[in-house]
Motif scaffolding. Structure first.
Motif, PDB file in Angstrom:
ATOM      1  N   ILE A 131     -27.331   9.552 -51.710  1.00 48.99           N
ATOM      2  CA  ILE A 131     -27.424   9.687 -53.284  1.00 48.99           C
ATOM      3  C   ILE A 131     -26.832  11.482 -53.591  1.00 48.99           C
ATOM      4  O   ILE A 131     -26.144  11.567 -54.523  1.00 48.99           O
ATOM      5  N   GLY A 180     -31.444   8.741 -62.355  1.00 51.71           N
ATOM      6  CA  GLY A 180     -30.562   8.770 -63.717  1.00 51.71           C
ATOM      7  C   GLY A 180     -31.502   9.004 -65.026  1.00 51.71           C
ATOM      8  O   GLY A 180     -31.006   9.722 -65.860  1.00 51.71           O
ATOM      9  N   GLY A 182     -31.817   5.462 -57.229  1.00 52.45           N
ATOM     10  CA  GLY A 182     -30.828   6.156 -57.967  1.00 52.45           C
ATOM     11  C   GLY A 182     -30.931   5.857 -59.484  1.00 52.45           C
ATOM     12  O   GLY A 182     -30.636   6.797 -60.101  1.00 52.45           O
ATOM     13  N   HIS A 183     -31.264   4.560 -59.831  1.00 55.16           N
ATOM     14  CA  HIS A 183     -31.595   4.178 -61.068  1.00 55.16           C
ATOM     15  C   HIS A 183     -32.686   5.081 -61.731  1.00 55.16           C
ATOM     16  O   HIS A 183     -32.413   5.707 -62.822  1.00 55.16           O
ATOM     17  N   SER A 219     -29.531   5.515 -66.561  1.00 55.71           N
ATOM     18  CA  SER A 219     -29.945   5.100 -65.138  1.00 55.71           C
ATOM     19  C   SER A 219     -28.807   4.129 -64.466  1.00 55.71           C
ATOM     20  O   SER A 219     -28.702   4.209 -63.378  1.00 55.71           O
ATOM     21  N   CYS A 223     -25.846   6.122 -62.702  1.00 60.39           N
ATOM     22  CA  CYS A 223     -26.089   6.352 -61.505  1.00 60.39           C
ATOM     23  C   CYS A 223     -26.292   5.304 -60.381  1.00 60.39           C
ATOM     24  O   CYS A 223     -25.712   5.425 -59.219  1.00 60.39           O
ATOM     25  N   GLU A 224     -26.763   4.090 -60.881  1.00 60.74           N
ATOM     26  CA  GLU A 224     -26.587   3.036 -60.240  1.00 60.74           C
ATOM     27  C   GLU A 224     -25.045   2.456 -59.874  1.00 60.74           C
ATOM     28  O   GLU A 224     -24.757   2.452 -58.681  1.00 60.74           O
ATOM     29  N   LEU A 241     -25.424  17.267 -62.121  1.00 63.08           N
ATOM     30  CA  LEU A 241     -25.794  16.249 -61.440  1.00 63.08           C
ATOM     31  C   LEU A 241     -26.228  16.381 -59.768  1.00 63.08           C
ATOM     32  O   LEU A 241     -27.330  16.022 -59.609  1.00 63.08           O
ATOM     33  N   ILE A 271     -22.516   4.704 -59.509  1.00 62.60           N
ATOM     34  CA  ILE A 271     -22.066   5.700 -58.649  1.00 62.60           C
ATOM     35  C   ILE A 271     -22.324   5.212 -57.131  1.00 62.60           C
ATOM     36  O   ILE A 271     -21.656   5.288 -56.358  1.00 62.60           O
ATOM     37  N   TYR A 290     -18.878   4.977 -67.571  1.00 64.30           N
ATOM     38  CA  TYR A 290     -18.538   5.158 -66.194  1.00 64.30           C
ATOM     39  C   TYR A 290     -16.989   5.033 -65.837  1.00 64.30           C
ATOM     40  O   TYR A 290     -16.622   5.810 -65.138  1.00 64.30           O
ATOM     41  N   PHE A 297     -23.656  11.801 -55.823  1.00 67.83           N
ATOM     42  CA  PHE A 297     -23.899  12.151 -56.929  1.00 67.83           C
ATOM     43  C   PHE A 297     -23.212  13.813 -57.336  1.00 67.83           C
ATOM     44  O   PHE A 297     -22.899  13.847 -58.588  1.00 67.83           O
ATOM     45  N   VAL A 351     -30.240  16.640 -58.365  1.00 73.83           N
ATOM     46  CA  VAL A 351     -30.636  15.643 -57.304  1.00 73.83           C
ATOM     47  C   VAL A 351     -31.175  16.243 -56.169  1.00 73.83           C
ATOM     48  O   VAL A 351     -32.497  16.094 -55.734  1.00 73.83           O
TER      49      VAL A 351
END
Length: 595
Positions: free
Chosen positions: A320, A388, A384-385, A415, A418-419, A331, A421, A531, A324, A335
């Motif tokens: 991640i 986000g 990851g969700h 969220s 980010c999933e 971002l 990604i 996205y 990210f 993280v």
């Protein structure tokens, strides 16, 4: 991926040290009570002197009060998630609920006062420099005033919510968090929480998945009368409030809260229904791969290949963090801070609440993420969700006061982004066809959840509200409504579904809003749109993305999408773009599994 060691238990002491016995927390709550008392004095003064300066003062104090309330409420939510039997935290929850009720009384009174201000005078007030940034939310308050309720009636409703309405929601959380599920795994009977038992739906062994499914169904059947009472009382209270407020239907309030037009929602569902047949083909193919003629519900989350889908927590953190960071420095840095500063509670242990979430702490500019990480690829997606959601909170740090609060519809977009990604990066790193099939399967599970599962929840809630108006609904009838809704939403392509979904789906019991479902689908399709733009623009997109998130607290969804994406979300064309991307995933899956 290298297995690095990362802390899996969060640090809450940085917020308030001492847990539910924290003297810092008690001092904060005392300060919050003082803020509410001060706010009540300002509103009384504003009633007599409706000047621009008084309104500016009022807005500032309301923003500060809400920020401090969120800080305390989020902390207590975290305490109860990590230990649902924390009785001190439960007492604090009741106290913070009383403060929230006082705030809602003030807000209700403010809305009513604003609705009575002459239109010309109102425009003059909003056109001032001090209030220019609050035009949207103030107009929203004015429009949504409880004009049909007297001040005493509005006050009474707020009081009843604490020990009635919201208490039922808290009772549900405590009830489901304390359930122990006995499941045999590798010959050993284990005592699991509901969250741990639900995680077994992606276990590599069908017998374990099946046993977990029916063990949970057996528990729900045993306790169906109790859960039915909770759900009936929550919904019954809402219906009575709707009557008092002369709301036209149960959807009116959720649509307003999510700042979405009913036309937009209807268009979205219409497009989804048009494309559903493609996703039924995916379910049929997956069932065929597992040796079945139809997709059994307990096999839906099952892996479809022999590819190792275990992901150690340290591997997930590394993956991640690396990917990210490729979408932007902010971002990436966010993280790293979340993992390094102990913002995440992921330890796989019993006696935790079952539902993942992200809690915002706006006073200190932090978030906390809660989940049970059991080591699957799906867990990495969940992690990851929730990150986000945390990044959305981070984006709002520079936003003033009341404009920090954004609707759930856009929250689910951040969220899902980010999933995407994680899924995209995993697909690029796939070494062979089997790995690609496994990743596509994970992507399509999310499409099914949003286009079919969420739709079944929406249909169930619509029908339940309609029948609940006539009186209490029995567990047997709730099961029938659930089964009918699942059959329609899935087009009959899901076999042996959980007719007790109304019990274990926590969204039906969230008292902040009814119809806590359609915003997920909205956010999912919306996220696909921006996205795609992010992939086109690369690192340049991050500033655009941050601006979109920052605007999310003071615009309707229709205006937000038009401003940042130049799209009309009341049109079918907007939703079809996202659906076509998902259909391409189905086509690729069918092609790769054709043998």
């Amino acid at each position: 991926m290298e297995k690095l060691s990362y802390q899996e238990v969060w640090n809450l002491d940085k917020i308030f040290s001492g847990g539910s016995k924290s003297s810092q927390l008690l001092e904060h709550i005392e300060h919050l009570e003082a803020l509410i008392h001060d706010l009540e004095g300002v509103i009384n003064s504003f009633t007599d002197h409706k000047t621009t300066n008084k309104l500016v003062e009022l807005v500032g104090k309301m923003g500060n009060t809400r920020l401090n309330h969120t800080q305390a409420n989020s902390y207590i939510t975290c305490l109860l998630a990590q230990n649902p039997k924390d009785h001190d935290a439960a007492s604090l929850r009741a106290k913070i609920g009383q403060i929230e009720a006082r705030f809602e009384k003030v807000l209700s009174k403010v809305k009513k006062i604003l609705s009575n201000i002459d239109e010309e005078r109102w425009r003059e007030m909003l056109d001032t420099k001090e209030l220019e940034g609050y035009k949207f939310i103030l107009d929203e308050w004015r429009e949504n005033a409880d004009s049909h309720l007297s001040e005493d009636e509005a006050s009474l409703i707020s009081d009843l919510m604490v020990d009635g309405y919201h208490a039922w929601g808290d009772f549900y959380k405590g009830l489901i968090s304390n359930i122990i599920v006995k499941i045999r795994i590798d010959g050993i009977v284990e005592n699991l929480s509901v969250g741990q038992a639900i995680n077994l739906r992606s276990h590599h062994c069908e017998e374990v998945r099946k046993e977990a499914h029916y063990a949970l169904e057996s528990i729900w059947k045993e306790k169906e009368e109790l859960f039915a009472k909770v759900l009936n009382h929550i919904t019954g209270f809402r219906i009575q409030v709707h009557k008092k407020r002369e709301t036209k239907n149960a959807l009116e309030s959720p649509l307003k809260k999510n700042r979405i037009k009913e036309e937009t929602l209807n268009t979205m569902w219409s497009v989804i229904n048009t494309y559903k047949q493609s996703f039924s083909k995916y379910l049929d193919r997956k069932a065929e791969m597992m040796g079945d003629s139809s997709m059994k519900s307990y096999n839906f989350w099952a892996p479809v290949t022999n590819v190792k889908q275990e992901v150690h927590f340290g591997e997930a953190v590394t993956f991640i963090t690396d990917h990210f960071s490729q979408f932007g420095s902010e971002l990436g840095n966010f993280v790293k801070e979340a993992f390094n500063q102990g913002w995440i509670e992921a330890e796989d242990r019993p006696n935790k609440a079952p539902i993942p979430f992200c809690a915002s702490f706006p006073a200190t500019g932090e978030s906390r993420i809660f989940m049970t990480y059991s080591g699957s690829f799906m867990d990495m997606l969940t992690l990851g969700h929730e990150i986000g959601h945390g990044f959305h909170n981070y984006a709002m740090k520079s936003v003033d006061g009341l404009n920090k609060s954004y609707p759930m519809s856009i929250a689910e977009s951040a969220s899902t982004f980010c999933e995407m990604i994680i899924l995209d990066a995993s697909m690029r790193k796939a070494n062979n066809k089997e790995e690609k099939i496994a990743i596509l399967d994970e992507k399509l599970k999310r499409s099914i959840m949003n286009f079919m599962n969420i739709h079944s929840r929406f249909l169930f809630e619509q029908r339940f509200y309609k029948e609940r108006k006539a009186g209490m609904i029995s567990p047997k009838r709730l099961n029938q409504l659930m089964e009918e809704s699942i059959t329609e939403a899935y087009g009959g392509s899901l076999d042996q579904p959980s007719i007790y979904s109304w019990v274990w789906t926590p969204h039906y019991y969230i008292t902040q809003s009814a119809f806590y479902n359609f915003p997920y689908t909205f956010g999912y399709l919306f996220a696909l749109g921006f996205y795609a733009k992010a992939r086109e623009k690369g690192l340049e997109f991050e500033e655009d993305y941050l601006n979109l998130l920052r605007d999310s607290g003071h615009m309707s969804m229709e205006d937000l999408v038009m401003k940042h994406l130049g799209e009309d979300i009341t049109s079918k064309e907007f939703w079809e773009k996202g659906m076509e991307l998902c259909v391409k995933d189905v086509e690729e899956f069918l092609d790769l599994t054709s043998n």
